[in-house]
Design an enzyme around this catalytic site. Sequence first.
Site, mmCIF file in Angstrom:
data_model
loop_
_atom_site.group_PDB
_atom_site.id
_atom_site.type_symbol
_atom_site.label_atom_id
_atom_site.label_comp_id
_atom_site.label_asym_id
_atom_site.label_seq_id
_atom_site.Cartn_x
_atom_site.Cartn_y
_atom_site.Cartn_z
ATOM 1 N N ASP A 21 20.332 -10.624 22.515
ATOM 2 C CA ASP A 21 20.809 -11.439 23.852
ATOM 3 C C ASP A 21 22.168 -11.770 23.883
ATOM 4 O O ASP A 21 22.619 -12.377 22.714
ATOM 5 C CB ASP A 21 19.781 -12.265 24.214
ATOM 6 N N GLY A 24 26.769 -9.449 27.083
ATOM 7 C CA GLY A 24 27.700 -9.827 28.386
ATOM 8 C C GLY A 24 28.464 -10.975 28.020
ATOM 9 O O GLY A 24 29.565 -11.001 28.538
ATOM 10 N N ARG A 25 28.026 -11.981 27.894
ATOM 11 C CA ARG A 25 28.592 -13.408 27.853
ATOM 12 C C ARG A 25 29.882 -13.297 26.659
ATOM 13 O O ARG A 25 30.649 -13.782 26.691
ATOM 14 C CB ARG A 25 27.842 -14.397 27.553
ATOM 15 N N ARG A 34 31.385 -6.041 30.074
ATOM 16 C CA ARG A 34 30.103 -6.217 29.472
ATOM 17 C C ARG A 34 29.735 -5.055 28.360
ATOM 18 O O ARG A 34 29.342 -5.230 27.357
ATOM 19 C CB ARG A 34 28.896 -5.946 30.415
ATOM 20 N N SER A 66 15.206 -3.065 28.080
ATOM 21 C CA SER A 66 13.856 -3.287 28.688
ATOM 22 C C SER A 66 13.859 -2.378 29.989
ATOM 23 O O SER A 66 14.594 -1.957 30.593
ATOM 24 C CB SER A 66 13.886 -4.897 29.091
ATOM 25 N N ASN A 69 15.864 -3.424 32.555
ATOM 26 C CA ASN A 69 17.389 -3.308 32.296
ATOM 27 C C ASN A 69 17.846 -2.192 33.386
ATOM 28 O O ASN A 69 18.947 -1.921 33.603
ATOM 29 C CB ASN A 69 17.740 -3.118 31.017
ATOM 30 N N ARG A 195 13.155 -17.575 26.145
ATOM 31 C CA ARG A 195 12.195 -16.831 26.699
ATOM 32 C C ARG A 195 11.747 -15.731 26.127
ATOM 33 O O ARG A 195 12.505 -15.221 25.036
ATOM 34 C CB ARG A 195 12.817 -16.324 28.192
ATOM 35 N N ILE A 196 10.486 -14.969 26.440
ATOM 36 C CA ILE A 196 10.135 -14.110 25.804
ATOM 37 C C ILE A 196 10.298 -12.654 26.377
ATOM 38 O O ILE A 196 10.505 -11.608 25.966
ATOM 39 C CB ILE A 196 8.606 -13.794 25.621
HETATM 40 C C1 FPP Z 1 21.462 -8.136 25.889
HETATM 41 O O1 FPP Z 1 22.662 -8.710 26.316
HETATM 42 C C2 FPP Z 1 21.616 -6.728 25.307
HETATM 43 C C3 FPP Z 1 20.998 -5.617 25.826
HETATM 44 C C4 FPP Z 1 20.599 -5.362 27.164
HETATM 45 C C5 FPP Z 1 21.445 -4.416 25.243
HETATM 46 C C6 FPP Z 1 21.358 -4.297 23.639
HETATM 47 C C7 FPP Z 1 21.978 -3.230 22.998
HETATM 48 C C8 FPP Z 1 22.487 -3.191 21.977
HETATM 49 C C9 FPP Z 1 22.948 -4.330 21.056
HETATM 50 C C10 FPP Z 1 23.350 -1.804 21.544
HETATM 51 C C11 FPP Z 1 22.524 -0.617 21.472
HETATM 52 C C12 FPP Z 1 21.413 -0.611 20.560
HETATM 53 C C13 FPP Z 1 21.306 0.138 19.488
HETATM 54 C C14 FPP Z 1 19.733 -0.117 18.802
HETATM 55 C C15 FPP Z 1 22.117 1.286 18.890
HETATM 56 P P1 FPP Z 1 23.168 -8.887 27.699
HETATM 57 O O2 FPP Z 1 23.754 -7.871 28.362
HETATM 58 O O3 FPP Z 1 21.723 -9.294 28.519
HETATM 59 O O4 FPP Z 1 23.912 -10.121 27.568
HETATM 60 P P2 FPP Z 1 24.172 -11.594 28.624
HETATM 61 O O5 FPP Z 1 22.729 -12.168 28.617
HETATM 62 O O6 FPP Z 1 25.192 -12.195 27.948
HETATM 63 O O7 FPP Z 1 24.511 -10.836 29.931
#
Ligand code: FPP
Length: 246
Positions: A21, A24-25, A34, A66, A69, A195-196
């Site tokens: 996680d 984005g931040r 993002r 998810s 998402n 959180r989970i």
């Molecule tokens: C959460 O950060 C991250 C994701 C929803 C996607 C994770 C994907 C990757 C790391 C890249 C692709 C993965 C592979 C296995 C090649 P967020 O966008 O929710 O961040 P935020 O909470 O700061 O907005």
Amino acid sequence: MNLKESIQSKTLPKHIAIIMDGNGRWAKKQGMMRAFGHENGTKSVRTTVENCAELGVQNLTLYAFSTENWNRPKLEVQALMKLLISSLKKEINTLQDNNIKLSAIGNLSLLPTKVHNELLEVINKTKTNTRMTLTLALSYGSREELLNTVKEISNKVKNNIISPAAIDESIINEHLYTHDLPDVDLLIRTSGEQRISNFLLWQIAYAELYFTDVLWPDFTKEHLYEAIIEFQKRERRFGKTSEQLN
Ligand code: FPP
């Protein structure tokens, strides 16, 4: 003594799961889109996979996308799907060279055909690898997984394949997407959220939870070592008393 030397190989977690996680931040902090955060997140994925394999961790499961998402802005979803395809193409040789098996859990039929095909190809090519299983949770939601399990077992009951009295934990395990994986020992979530978020609810029943403020693109091998060292300091009692464990 350096961090790596503090890790005991005998009590390594057999299964580490990570909620990656904060992409984005991380991007916002640099005034970027993002998607730039997700791109940099793949660097942390690479480091984490390499270092887990090197330490001897047998199973690593990453929450990459998810079920929830899918509700993100269309452009962001597209960018993530593109990133998945390019990462799979780029990393297939590294997975092969390091004897790592790729697997995926989730409602994969919802993935765009291109992503689905690329994924199945890498899964197929790496299926006999034995050093570590890397599982990507894609279009994954734990409640959806449990619903699916209940439906499959109900059908078997209806068709007299399983009797209701015979349903036990192992039957449930066999019908989860994670049927080939052991329970999670260590669950890591980055970015300060505690959180989970609908991730592996059944499988984390006895997992140690580890939360760190580090944003996923900043997660290094040292952060991974710290999480494992913390895991090894904790006493896992599985409902027993300390005395019973000795
Ligand atoms: C959460 O950060 C991250 C994701 C929803 C996607 C994770 C994907 C990757 C790391 C890249 C692709 C993965 C592979 C296995 C090649 P967020 O966008 O929710 O961040 P935020 O909470 O700061 O907005």
